[in-house]
Design a protein around this motif. Sequence first.
Motif, PDB file in Angstrom:
ATOM      1  N   UNK A  18       0.810  -1.213   0.000  1.00 21.84           N
ATOM      2  CA  UNK A  18       0.000   0.000   0.000  1.00 21.84           C
ATOM      3  C   UNK A  18       0.844   1.264   0.000  1.00 21.84           C
ATOM      4  N   UNK A  19       2.045   1.221   0.605  1.00 23.08           N
ATOM      5  CA  UNK A  19       2.874   2.413   0.634  1.00 23.08           C
ATOM      6  C   UNK A  19       3.274   2.847  -0.764  1.00 23.08           C
ATOM      7  N   UNK A  20       3.297   1.912  -1.704  1.00 18.65           N
ATOM      8  CA  UNK A  20       3.634   2.212  -3.088  1.00 18.65           C
ATOM      9  C   UNK A  20       2.382   2.368  -3.945  1.00 18.65           C
ATOM     10  N   UNK A  21       1.219   2.283  -3.314  1.00 17.50           N
ATOM     11  CA  UNK A  21      -0.057   2.365  -4.007  1.00 17.50           C
ATOM     12  C   UNK A  21      -0.107   1.375  -5.162  1.00 17.50           C
ATOM     13  N   UNK A  22       0.356   0.154  -4.905  1.00 19.37           N
ATOM     14  CA  UNK A  22       0.356  -0.887  -5.929  1.00 19.37           C
ATOM     15  C   UNK A  22      -0.407  -2.110  -5.439  1.00 19.37           C
ATOM     16  N   UNK A  23      -1.082  -2.765  -6.360  1.00 18.94           N
ATOM     17  CA  UNK A  23      -1.831  -3.986  -6.082  1.00 18.94           C
ATOM     18  C   UNK A  23      -1.245  -5.087  -6.953  1.00 18.94           C
ATOM     19  N   UNK A  24      -0.856  -6.192  -6.323  1.00 19.31           N
ATOM     20  CA  UNK A  24      -0.243  -7.306  -7.045  1.00 19.31           C
ATOM     21  C   UNK A  24      -1.059  -8.562  -6.790  1.00 19.31           C
TER      22      UNK A  24
END
Length: 283
Positions: A18-24
């Motif tokens: 979430x700190x990178x605003x990424x969803x994997x």
Amino acid sequence: MSSSRRRQIRCSTSAVRRSEEAFVTGILASAEDFELARPWHLTDAADFDAYLLDTAVLLADALRVFGTVQARMFHPADFADFCLLHGLDPAESSARDRYLVNPALQTQLLPYRGEELSGDFLPRLVRAREGGLTLRHADLLLDGALCGPDGADPEVRMLHDRAAEVFRRMLVGAGCGAYELRCVVEEPGGRLEAQARVLHWEDGVVRINDEDLDLVCAVLCAGLYRELPGAALLHGVQGSAATCGEYRPVAWAWRSTGLDWTPAALRLDEIDARPGFSLGTVC
């Protein structure tokens, strides 16, 4: 919300940074893989079609919330080997999380931008896994300079640029059309292969998936670095609507001794090709 939907969201969002605003997330790419993964309870979906519907909703939700959405093929055999290597229980969500964000597999990740899963996206996931394995092989030939933390060294960067220029000249010389490039490099540990589908418009614009471009350049670069023999074949349909709708099938080929690419007639993957044009004559 169905129990299947709840289970899948819980498994996938646990891999979010979430700190990178990424969803994997990982996606099972076939009905066969879905059946193989049943013992691990990745989802409660009754069948593969229901699983794809749930996954499509999950990804649509992620696009609304996160700045970046990425996916990779969830390959059952790869996952089982990963768990065995690291002493993990494949039924635990933490094992799936570690598998999804494993740094060694980051080259298999693709950005998701709302594509239909049952269209070209699932085949791209499969190709990205295969391409990721080839990239790791190429990186070994390049002494780790391709995917290293500091990037490629000057010699590898130069050869990578040269490989990209070889590919560019093949496409420029071919002219507008719809093509597929296949290239191979022979090395003692096995053959390196890459494929790329290309649309070359009459205005000079070229459409190619980023992962395919990266793979072709890496394979060609490894061949130049190690001075390995190789072959390349460009085939498809030449022409466009701007040429009064004139289209013709073409197939050109080149061979490399490890240093230069020269025209040569050859057969590759059941495709016969005549000698290509001299790349040195292409600007």
